[in-house]
Write an enzyme that holds these catalytic residues in place. Structure first.
Site, PDB file in Angstrom:
ATOM      1  N   GLY A 282       0.834  -1.194   0.000  1.00 40.21           N
ATOM      2  CA  GLY A 282       0.000   0.000   0.000  1.00 40.21           C
ATOM      3  C   GLY A 282       0.868   1.242   0.000  1.00 40.21           C
ATOM      4  O   GLY A 282       2.042   1.220  -0.393  1.00 40.21           O
ATOM      5  N   ARG A 283       0.323   2.348   0.483  1.00 41.03           N
ATOM      6  CA  ARG A 283       1.087   3.592   0.512  1.00 41.03           C
ATOM      7  C   ARG A 283       1.837   3.815   1.819  1.00 41.03           C
ATOM      8  O   ARG A 283       2.732   4.648   1.895  1.00 41.03           O
ATOM      9  CB  ARG A 283       0.174   4.782   0.210  1.00 41.03           C
ATOM     10  N   GLU A 286       5.874   4.008   2.072  1.00 38.83           N
ATOM     11  CA  GLU A 286       6.586   5.204   1.616  1.00 38.83           C
ATOM     12  C   GLU A 286       7.078   6.050   2.783  1.00 38.83           C
ATOM     13  O   GLU A 286       8.195   6.564   2.769  1.00 38.83           O
ATOM     14  CB  GLU A 286       5.671   6.072   0.737  1.00 38.83           C
ATOM     15  N   CYS A 312       4.352  -6.333  -2.105  1.00 34.06           N
ATOM     16  CA  CYS A 312       3.988  -5.158  -2.877  1.00 34.06           C
ATOM     17  C   CYS A 312       4.950  -3.987  -2.630  1.00 34.06           C
ATOM     18  O   CYS A 312       6.131  -4.067  -2.944  1.00 34.06           O
ATOM     19  CB  CYS A 312       2.536  -4.792  -2.559  1.00 34.06           C
ATOM     20  N   HIS A 313       4.465  -2.896  -2.033  1.00 31.48           N
ATOM     21  CA  HIS A 313       5.312  -1.744  -1.731  1.00 31.48           C
ATOM     22  C   HIS A 313       6.063  -1.898  -0.405  1.00 31.48           C
ATOM     23  O   HIS A 313       6.873  -1.042  -0.051  1.00 31.48           O
ATOM     24  CB  HIS A 313       4.470  -0.463  -1.668  1.00 31.48           C
ATOM     25  N   TYR A 332       5.995  -5.206  -6.121  1.00 30.65           N
ATOM     26  CA  TYR A 332       5.143  -4.613  -7.151  1.00 30.65           C
ATOM     27  C   TYR A 332       6.086  -3.973  -8.175  1.00 30.65           C
ATOM     28  O   TYR A 332       7.071  -3.328  -7.806  1.00 30.65           O
ATOM     29  CB  TYR A 332       4.190  -3.585  -6.537  1.00 30.65           C
TER      30      TYR A 332
END
Length: 387
Positions: A282-283, A286, A312-313, A332
């Site tokens: 997800g975000r 970050e 993923c992320h 990802y």
């Protein structure tokens, strides 16, 4: 011994979690799960709904992920399956009026096969007449239909309540998935071993909805102690999640997901007491990658050679922690830059469900790979489901 085979009865606007969590959890345990919907074929999608209690007099609803069916309703034969799962949401309201659905449910029930229904799914049980004289629970507004059909209503003391009566397993909401899924596995003759493990989930705001909840509840259903923490948050607080989906655009779309409740406090974590670490995508990664305490936590698990599973992320955090040098891993595709600059050997996720293990490290590209992702983590932890 042949794999157990389970049928998942889907419909448009079924509850997002109530379809995907058992679907992918059971696949991770080694079962074959066919997802079907009346009037649709393998490869078609069902829309899903995100239902949650948000302080109003009833649940709220927003659009969930698109759920891809992997079998065709018109082609199924109940005799080929060992169990049936009925998700909740709004789909059961109309599926309960479909004679083919009703006949299918009666066939499973009368044959003594495992039948598990959650939330509003019990509307279908009531329509099929199979709840008569059986103890069962459901989301409370389903009570009148169940009582009218002759069921012995069990009031859910929490929204995680689950009731078992013979081959019938019922639960109030997706909050009860761990017990609900565990009972279903046992009803299918499953035996779980090696699950006395303690696993830490590293959460953050706008992590991907499936990528936290599917592995979290799948591991809980096995009997593991699973603690979810987020920097600067405490037990009982929530993290908003993001629904990342693939809808024909050049990159994933985003919609608001469920609010995910943390069950442990980040500042109280003793990393040495855990057997494994899971990092959802997800975000959130970050900004979590900029947190020095997060970096130290990840380094502890990697240096201790404890299993670390990142999807993923999530690999943005691994790259920032400088723990990928010489490691073979995936992510990802948009995160390839971080992974390669971190010194890793990039493994192309083709298909996107592909996952890899390198020593103590499990990496996946996106939530369609959850069955393999969870299974690989189970293997590292020595957790087995046998039938």
């Amino acid at each position: 011994m042949a794999s157990k085979r389970v049928l998942l009865l889907c419909g448009d606007y079924m509850e997002d979690y109530e379809a995907m969590v058992p679907f992918q959890a059971l696949q991770a345990y080694g079962l074959t799960v066919d997802a079907v919907c009346p009037g649709k074929k393998a490869g078609d999608v069902c829309r899903t709904a995100v239902h949650q209690l948000s302080g109003h007099q009833t649940y709220s609803e927003t659009r969930g992920h698109n759920f891809a069916l992997n079998a065709t309703f018109a082609e199924i034969d109940a005799a080929n399956y060992d169990g049936l799962l009925l998700p909740g949401g709004r789909a059961p309201e109309y599926l309960a009026h479909d004679p083919l659905v009703v006949a299918l449910v009666i066939k499973f029930f009368s044959s003594g096969k495992a039948l598990a229904s959650i939330c509003h799914g019990q509307l279908i049980l009531a329509a099929a007449g199979v709840a008569k004289d059986r103890k069962c629970t459901a989301f409370p507004p389903v009570k009148p239909a169940l009582v009218a059909s002759g069921a012995h209503w069990v009031e859910p003391d929490t929204m995680a309540a689950t009731v078992v009566d013979g081959n019938l397993i019922t639960a109030a909401t997706y909050e009860g998935h761990p017990e609900f899924i565990q009972h279903f596995v046992k009803a299918l003759g499953g035996n779980i071993s090696g699950s006395n493990k303690k696993i830490l989930f590293l959460c953050g705001d706008y992590m991907e909805d499936y990528e936290v909840t599917v592995p979290f509840q799948s591991l809980q259903a096995l009997g593991c102690q699973v603690d979810a923490v987020c920097p600067k948050k405490k037990t009982g607080e929530t993290c908003p999640t993001a629904i990342h989906d693939f809808e024909g655009d050049q990159t994933y779309s985003e919609k608001p997901g469920h609010d995910f409740a943390l069950n442990a406090t980040y500042d109280d974590v003793n990393a040495s007491s855990y057997d494994a670490l899971v990092i959802p995508g997800g975000r959130a990664p970050e900004y979590l990658a900029l947190n020095e305490s997060v970096i130290a936590l990840v380094k502890h698990f990697m240096e201790s050679k404890k299993p670390v599973a990142s999807i993923c992320h999530g690999q943005q955090i691994l790259a920032a922690a400088d723990v990928l040098k010489g490691r073979r891993c995936t992510a990802y595709p948009a995160v390839k830059l971080n992974v390669v600059l971190g010194g890793a050997i990039w493994l192309e996720p083709n298909p996107i469900s592909r996952c890899f293990t390198d020593g103590n490290l499990v990496t996946g590209a996106a939530w369609p790979g959850h069955p393999e992702f969870i299974a690989k983590l189970m293997a590292l932890l020595g957790i087995h489901v046998t039938f």
